[in-house]
Write a protein that holds these residues in place. Structure first.
Motif, PDB file in Angstrom:
ATOM      1  N   GLY A 295       0.730  -1.270   0.007  1.00  0.00           N
ATOM      2  CA  GLY A 295      -0.048   0.150   0.070  1.00  0.00           C
ATOM      3  C   GLY A 295       0.743   1.321  -0.024  1.00  0.00           C
ATOM      4  N   GLY A 296       0.058   2.342  -0.351  1.00  0.00           N
ATOM      5  CA  GLY A 296       0.726   3.644  -0.241  1.00  0.00           C
ATOM      6  C   GLY A 296       1.775   4.003  -1.207  1.00  0.00           C
ATOM      7  N   ASN A 297       1.772   3.337  -2.352  1.00  0.00           N
ATOM      8  CA  ASN A 297       2.967   3.525  -3.540  1.00  0.00           C
ATOM      9  C   ASN A 297       2.006   4.317  -4.704  1.00  0.00           C
ATOM     10  OD1 ASN A 297       5.637   2.315  -2.889  1.00  0.00           O
ATOM     11  ND2 ASN A 297       4.096   0.649  -1.873  1.00  0.00           N
ATOM     12  N   ASN A 298       2.957   4.048  -5.755  1.00  0.00           N
ATOM     13  CA  ASN A 298       2.080   4.719  -7.054  1.00  0.00           C
ATOM     14  C   ASN A 298       1.931   3.296  -8.089  1.00  0.00           C
ATOM     15  OD1 ASN A 298       2.373   7.373  -6.330  1.00  0.00           O
ATOM     16  ND2 ASN A 298       4.651   7.213  -6.729  1.00  0.00           N
ATOM     17  N   LEU A 299       1.564   2.461  -7.398  1.00  0.00           N
ATOM     18  CA  LEU A 299       1.204   1.204  -8.456  1.00  0.00           C
ATOM     19  C   LEU A 299       0.037   1.345  -9.186  1.00  0.00           C
ATOM     20  CD1 LEU A 299       2.143  -1.426  -5.688  1.00  0.00           C
ATOM     21  CD2 LEU A 299       3.638  -0.528  -7.504  1.00  0.00           C
ATOM     22  N   GLN A 300       0.247   0.778 -10.491  1.00  0.00           N
ATOM     23  CA  GLN A 300      -0.815   1.011 -11.559  1.00  0.00           C
ATOM     24  C   GLN A 300      -1.113  -0.487 -11.974  1.00  0.00           C
ATOM     25  OE1 GLN A 300       0.704   3.507 -14.342  1.00  0.00           O
ATOM     26  NE2 GLN A 300       0.128   5.425 -12.880  1.00  0.00           N
TER      27      GLN A 300
END
Length: 445
Positions: A295-300
């Motif tokens: 969580g809390g990343n910039n994953l797409q």
């Protein structure tokens, strides 16, 4: 060959030093050392050490003191959690036969005296949960037999000394919640016996040395570490790493697909960094994985379709990313799951009724997405559910009456949807106690 001979010679010299020092002194030396410790600290009159540590009794009968059966010398000192205030005197370095020292969970302060460097036979050193300060001394590298070093919750500063790499038998190194700065010495990765490295909540910076992924359990959460994870993080000799926890740092780049080669991995926590790209689909090959937190990343991209392969998962946390698509129906295979957190993403579609198969689930976070359709009545099968968060979506239709069967439910938030029923509030947040769950009532705020 020459390196091996040099190491053997060093080991023999260290052993001889310990044996000579232990034989050259006697129990009277031990008594004097411990009485010096007693004199340096503050104790009330009813404290066990005040009453028990007396020259009128044998040292080996003192509280917290263990003597060896052969030489009748002090081999262990354990005065943990005894409300002791003060500092460590240099005389404690005269306990030349000491193998284990535990003074944790007290109120000891100050620097560690140089004289402690004479305790060459130490195997266990636990100084955790005190107020020690100063830099971690380089002389700790003299303790060639040391297996466990715990410096948690103190005020140590500076960079972890590279001399720690001399501790060839060290299995556990823990320095939680101190004031360490600078980079992690790459030499730490050379410790072949090290199984657990825990440097949580410090101010460490720089990149993570590749060599430390040779350690079974790596815990580096809450620092300022940067850079990316190596693509070949689990190549050959590094395949036996079991736990990686690097939450709340500044790591970036892609989550390497090579993690799928870490076949022993049971814990992968990389939340709240700056990772981008997609969740590598190869991650579903980690069949032993129990905890997955990204969580809390910039994953797409999408949740891997075969997420259900991770049948040992207990926690699945992908919150606060930019993940799209729907929840794979294979989610129903995660029968051991007790936390499912997909909140604050761009997920669409319906909430699959298969979620009702997750009978151990205690917390379900799906808020702040774009889920549509109805709330599946199968959620009422989640008899252990304590928190259900579905607010700020596009859910429609009636609120299932069967939600009232969730006897363990304490928190329910369905606000900002398009739900219908006897009451149609624009916004509501219902928090109920377990004792009231069977007679659930919608409150209109």
């Amino acid at each position: 060959m020459e390196k091996a001979s040099s190491f053997l010679l060093s080991f023999v010299l260290q052993l001889l030093y310990f044996l000579v020092a232990c034989i050259a002194t006697n129990i009277s030396t031990d008594q004097s050392a411990l009485l010096a410790f007693k004199a340096r600290v503050t104790l009330n009159s009813s404290h066990p050490l005040s009453q028990n540590w007396s020259s009128q009794a044998s040292v080996c009968d003192w509280f917290g003191v263990t003597c060896g059966s052969r030489h009748h010398r002090v081999t262990a000192l354990n005065v943990s959690d005894m409300d002791i205030h003060g500092s460590i005197p240099p005389q404690l370095g005269n306990l030349s036969c000491l193998v284990s020292v535990d003074v944790s969970r007290n109120y000891l302060h100050g620097d560690l005296p140089q004289d402690l460097s004479r305790l060459r036979g130490l195997k266990v050193m636990n100084l955790g949960y005190n107020n020690f300060s100063g830099e971690i001394p380089t002389w700790l590298g003299f303790f060639s037999d040391l297996q466990m070093l715990n410096l948690d919750n103190n005020k140590f500063t500076g960079i972890p000394p590279a001399s720690i790499s001399n501790l060839s038998k060290l299995e556990t190194l823990s320095v939680i919640r101190n004031r360490l700065q600078g980079s992690i010495p790459k030499e730490i990765g050379n410790l072949q016996s090290l199984k657990e490295l825990t440097l949580l909540e410090n101010n460490l910076t720089g990149s993570i040395p590749f060599s430390i992924f040779n350690i079974s359990k790596v815990q580096l959460t809450h620092n300022q570490l940067s850079g990316s994870l190596p693509v070949d993080i689990c190549r050959r000799c590094l395949q036996k790493i079991k736990s990686i926890s690097i939450i709340s740092n500044q790591l970036s780049g892609h989550i390497p697909a090579g993690l799928s080669n870490c076949t022993e991995l049971y814990e992968l926590r990389l939340s709240y960094n700056k990772f981008n790209g997609t969740i590598p689909p190869e991650i579903v090959n980690l069949e032993r994985l129990e905890f997955l937190s990204l969580g809390g990343n910039n994953l797409q991209g999408k949740i891997p379709a075969k997420i259900g392969n991770l049948r040992n998962l207990q926690q699945l946390q992908l919150e606060n990313n930019q993940i799209v698509g729907s929840i794979p129906r294979t989610i129903s295979n995660l029968s051991l799951l007790w936390i499912l957190n997909f909140n604050t993403n761009n997920l669409t579609g319906v909430i699959p009724r298969e979620i009702g198969n997750l009978h151990k689930l205690e917390s379900l976070y799906l808020q702040f997405n774009n889920f549509g359709g109805v709330i599946p009545s199968s959620i009422s099968n989640l008899s252990n559910l304590k928190g259900l968060y579905l607010h700020v979506n596009k859910l429609c239709g009636p609120i299932p009456n069967s939600l009232g069967d969730l006897r363990q439910l304490e928190y329910l938030n369905l606000a900002n949807n398009n739900l219908t029923g006897n009451s149609q509030p624009k916004y509501f947040c219902l928090i109920i106690q377990a004792s009231l769950a069977s007679s659930m009532e919608v409150l209109d705020y």
